[in-house]
Design an enzyme around this catalytic site. Structure first.
Site, short mmCIF file in Angstrom:
data_model
loop_
_atom_site.label_atom_id
_atom_site.label_comp_id
_atom_site.label_asym_id
_atom_site.label_seq_id
_atom_site.Cartn_x
_atom_site.Cartn_y
_atom_site.Cartn_z
N TYR A 139 0.85 -1.18 0.00
CA TYR A 139 0.00 0.00 0.00
C TYR A 139 0.89 1.24 0.00
O TYR A 139 1.70 1.43 0.90
CB TYR A 139 -0.89 0.01 1.25
CG TYR A 139 -1.93 1.11 1.16
CD1 TYR A 139 -3.21 0.83 0.71
CD2 TYR A 139 -1.61 2.42 1.48
CE1 TYR A 139 -4.16 1.84 0.58
CE2 TYR A 139 -2.54 3.44 1.35
CZ TYR A 139 -3.81 3.14 0.90
OH TYR A 139 -4.74 4.14 0.76
N GLN A 200 -10.91 0.10 0.70
CA GLN A 200 -11.31 -0.74 -0.44
C GLN A 200 -10.11 -1.41 -1.10
O GLN A 200 -10.22 -2.54 -1.60
CB GLN A 200 -12.14 0.06 -1.47
CG GLN A 200 -11.47 1.27 -2.10
CD GLN A 200 -11.65 2.55 -1.28
OE1 GLN A 200 -11.85 2.52 -0.07
NE2 GLN A 200 -11.55 3.70 -1.95
N SER A 246 4.65 9.81 12.85
CA SER A 246 6.09 9.64 12.80
C SER A 246 6.76 10.43 13.93
O SER A 246 6.25 11.46 14.37
CB SER A 246 6.57 10.13 11.44
OG SER A 246 7.83 9.62 11.15
N GLN A 268 11.12 15.95 10.78
CA GLN A 268 10.02 15.13 11.27
C GLN A 268 8.73 15.94 11.30
O GLN A 268 7.69 15.47 10.86
CB GLN A 268 10.38 14.64 12.68
CG GLN A 268 9.64 13.41 13.07
CD GLN A 268 9.83 12.33 12.02
OE1 GLN A 268 10.94 12.01 11.64
NE2 GLN A 268 8.75 11.80 11.50
N HIS A 271 6.26 16.46 8.32
CA HIS A 271 5.39 15.40 7.80
C HIS A 271 3.91 15.72 8.06
O HIS A 271 3.10 15.69 7.16
CB HIS A 271 5.73 14.06 8.43
CG HIS A 271 6.86 13.36 7.74
ND1 HIS A 271 6.77 12.93 6.45
CD2 HIS A 271 8.10 13.02 8.17
CE1 HIS A 271 7.92 12.34 6.10
NE2 HIS A 271 8.74 12.40 7.12
N GLU A 336 10.68 6.05 17.00
CA GLU A 336 10.83 5.51 15.65
C GLU A 336 12.23 5.83 15.10
O GLU A 336 12.95 4.94 14.66
CB GLU A 336 9.75 6.14 14.76
CG GLU A 336 9.74 5.64 13.33
CD GLU A 336 8.80 6.45 12.46
OE1 GLU A 336 8.32 7.53 12.90
OE2 GLU A 336 8.55 6.02 11.31
N HIS A 337 12.59 7.12 15.12
CA HIS A 337 13.92 7.55 14.68
C HIS A 337 14.67 8.08 15.89
O HIS A 337 14.15 8.93 16.61
CB HIS A 337 13.83 8.69 13.66
CG HIS A 337 12.98 8.38 12.47
ND1 HIS A 337 11.65 8.75 12.40
CD2 HIS A 337 13.26 7.76 11.30
CE1 HIS A 337 11.15 8.37 11.24
NE2 HIS A 337 12.10 7.76 10.55
N ASP A 370 16.07 8.21 5.50
CA ASP A 370 14.74 8.15 4.89
C ASP A 370 14.82 7.78 3.41
O ASP A 370 13.93 7.13 2.88
CB ASP A 370 14.05 9.52 4.98
CG ASP A 370 13.49 9.79 6.36
OD1 ASP A 370 13.43 8.84 7.16
OD2 ASP A 370 13.14 10.95 6.64
N GLU A 424 -0.22 -35.61 29.56
CA GLU A 424 -1.22 -34.66 29.05
C GLU A 424 -2.53 -35.37 28.68
O GLU A 424 -3.46 -34.74 28.19
CB GLU A 424 -0.67 -33.91 27.82
CG GLU A 424 0.48 -32.97 28.18
CD GLU A 424 0.92 -32.08 27.03
OE1 GLU A 424 0.42 -32.25 25.90
OE2 GLU A 424 1.78 -31.21 27.26
N HIS A 429 -1.12 -39.54 20.72
CA HIS A 429 0.25 -39.03 20.63
C HIS A 429 1.22 -40.06 21.21
O HIS A 429 2.29 -40.32 20.66
CB HIS A 429 0.39 -37.72 21.42
CG HIS A 429 -0.21 -36.52 20.74
ND1 HIS A 429 -1.56 -36.34 20.57
CD2 HIS A 429 0.37 -35.41 20.20
CE1 HIS A 429 -1.78 -35.19 19.96
NE2 HIS A 429 -0.63 -34.60 19.73
#
Lengths: 439, 439
Positions: A139, A200, A246, A268, A271, A336-337, A370, A424, A429
């Site tokens: 995506y 979708q 982010s 950053q 964004h 994250e960074h 990046d 068990e 088994h």
């Protein structure tokens, strides 16, 4: 129109520091009922009606009309034409970035993604076979945040893993296509591409439609509707992670030019308004220099309004008692960074436990990572670096255990298994093991 | 009371084979609205009221009353006493199994879970640092299906990964504790253990309560309420997978004693009525021998009723045109357990793409793998082996990218990043790169 950016000033010596930090970090990933309802409908409709539903939702939300989903497919010729049509400098930069990202992920595959096995003394073989996924969907966000680098970062690890087919979906609101995104798809070896987005697109990839093939896993960023849809189809298909806003955290010992740090915080913040930029530094004078650099540099930035909103709403400049304490707080934030803007970054790196990516030294700006240093820029956000990893070749592989028990091994292992299976209460088994004992 | 087990007979030469197979494989992981509603309430209550809610739900559903959650904690002394109190043969079997599982996962960590890095010609350092999670929760089913082997299979990989704290939860309906489960927890180095189960246990581990610490990831099997709760808290914490019913697929060339294959099919079927056992074989005569073995052996089995229900409802004996075709169908099914009951298993193994674990040769019964061969028995079910892997050391580790760009590297990479950042309209990214170019 001018903007001022004043990130929250905190000091770990303040009485209410822990609470103030927790409040600043708070970001609610809470489920939004309206989003959930819409996603429920979209998933059900695409599962039931396939292409027809995809066309309807694309017309409604992306204002893109088509008579068939085939009409929303980007041909390989169209992707190649976009690549060929790029200005030479842009094309060269894209190729250089792709080559570096590919090299890094090949090293990753070699270091941690190969099959392995060993034999016991009795000849029993044990190991794991590592194989690529057959078909994945990636995506790629479109519209105002169309990032060609994200195409490379998703498709190249899949390609290196050996995935058979890579299906890309990217929304193109009102039909506006981004040439760099198409060019990156060509360069990264995307198998098929559709100009479909939102829940979708996730539904089409998860269930398959008459035109869009069902995949085994869906990766790539997306918030709200896309994230909710990914969470819902998880289990039927694999997903990478649920992305939040982010974040960058800069650990500074005062040795990096303040302008550089200010610009990294801006990187950053530009964004979106929810992005988070935090500086941790034991030196109050240096923090003041960074604030001065922010004041001086902000007016030059085309995205000054977003940067100001992000820094004012979610940014923080935090004075710590020491670099050691800064590392401890960084682990709590699990950013994250994480930039270690220090003259001696290898002194601090071993103290840093939780982060998506660690950028060592003054020259290692987040922006280099990046785009082109090589490591993936799809990273765990919102403290999920506590338990998850950058997108990688391993996300496009899976493992099968391999077991081949020798006759001698069956005699030895059978006695152990028999005992435990009886414990068990699983007699079949136990019998299956017993039958293979030596007579 | 006698039972008959007649798995569905199919042949790939039949006209309606594909549809018949699809119908037999169908298992709906559909969300159950009543389960979802209950889980929503449980999550919200435990998040809001902590210990008090955990106590209420435990009293209501497990019929286990306690005045505090501390009263539901199993002490280390209690775990050790359970271990010391086992019959000698059982204790030895548990120790032998634990040692083998540990050895296998140590090999796994060495093969695919170590940090790595390399340097470019210009001195730029690139790699990944692999670190353990700080604290994990393991869910161990209790009640009628209390499996000590599951304690080993969840806790030992976490231990090998280097996880700091392992918190175990196990329901003990009406307070009935399973000595083998407690003993396994002692042996596997569980840090703390609570006799809490269901969605309330998942909620407690995800949010933390006054007594139960919040964890970074929750692993371990569980269906319905537990699976729904895990899905809901995913993102706040990590989870391993959503487990469906257990499955075995046996690929047979006719060289393995039919009794052994019949008992292996029983091993799966005895788990529960929804478990699925399938045989694929090109030899109709051999299939008939396996059916005869089923008829002969079933009356001896204590769990004959469950086995018969599973085989009649979900089992299948499928005649294929060839072993190659059997491998192709196996890939379509992507089974959790895949036995290659062949005199020449290495001939077929390369054709097998999707499976949780592959058991090669007549001596390798699934039951040996379930208990003590070494590989993990927590495996992807319901075709998810298409995209996911056995539980492993990697589930208890995460990765951080490491990037250290040299001065020369910053000049080279900065030009690429500048170009691409401009193309994406992110000027702060571009400036951050530009500032680090050589003057």
């Amino acid at each position: 129109m001018t903007f001022a950016a004043r990130p929250l000033r905190l000091s770990t010596a303040d009485a209410g520091f822990d609470a103030a930090l927790a409040q600043r970090l708070h970001w609610s990933a809470e489920v939004n009922a309206q989003v959930e309802d819409t996603v429920t409908t979209v998933l059900a409709e695409v599962q039931r009606r396939g292409d027809a539903a995809v066309l309807e939702f694309t017309a409604r939300w992306d204002h893109l009309e088509a008579t068939s989903v085939a009409g929303l497919e980007l041909t390989q010729a169209e992707l190649k034409a976009a690549f060929d049509g790029l200005p030479a400098a842009q094309r060269a930069a894209l190729e250089a970035a792709a080559a570096r990202v590919r090299t890094y992920h090949e090293a990753q595959k070699k270091a941690s993604g190969e099959s392995w096995s060993y034999r016991d003394d009795d000849g029993t073989l044990l190991g794991q076979k590592v194989t690529p996924l057959d078909r994945v969907g990636i995506y790629v966000p479109g519209g105002k945040a169309a990032y060609p680098s994200s195409v490379l970062m998703n498709a190249l690890p899949a390609h290196v893993a050996g995935v058979g087919e890579i299906i890309m979906v990217v929304p193109t609101p009102r039909g506006e296509k981004n040439a760099l995104v198409l060019a990156a798809a060509h360069l990264a070896g995307v198998t098929r591409a559709f100009t479909v987005g939102g829940a979708q697109a996730v539904a089409a990839l998860a269930y398959g439609t008459q035109t869009i093939p069902a995949v085994d896993k869906i990766t790539g960023p997306g918030r709200d509707y896309v994230a909710a849809a990914k969470r819902r189809v998880f289990g039927l298909v694999g997903i990478d992670m649920i992305a939040g806003p982010s974040e960058i955290l800069v650990l500074a010992d005062g040795s990096t030019p303040p302008d550089w740090v200010a610009m990294d915080l801006f990187s950053q913040a530009e964004h979106d308004e929810l992005a988070q930029s935090i500086l941790l530094c034991p030196d109050a004078g240096y923090i003041a220099q960074v604030q001065a650099a922010i004041d001086r540099l902000l007016p030059e930035m085309p995205r000054a309004e977003i940067i100001a909103a992000s820094l004012n709403g979610r940014g923080a400049l935090i004075q710590t008692r020491s670099m050691e304490e800064a590392c401890e707080i960084s682990n709590r934030i699990a950013p994250e960074h994480l930039e270690v803007a220090s003259a001696d970054p290898h002194r601090w790196e071993p103290l840093l436990k939780h982060a998506g990516a660690i950028f060592l030294g003054a020259f290692t700006s987040e922006s280099l990572g990046d785009y082109c240093a090589g490591p993936n820029h799809v990273l765990p956000t919102s403290t999920t670096a506590r338990f998850s990893s950058p997108l990688g070749v391993y996300d496009f592989q899976k493992r099968s255990s391999i077991i081949e028990v020798s006759e001698a091994g069956a005699d030895k292992l059978g006695r152990i298994a028999f005992e435990l299976a009886c414990g068990e209460g699983l007699q079949a088994h136990a019998r299956a093991a017993e039958m293979r004992l030596k007579r």
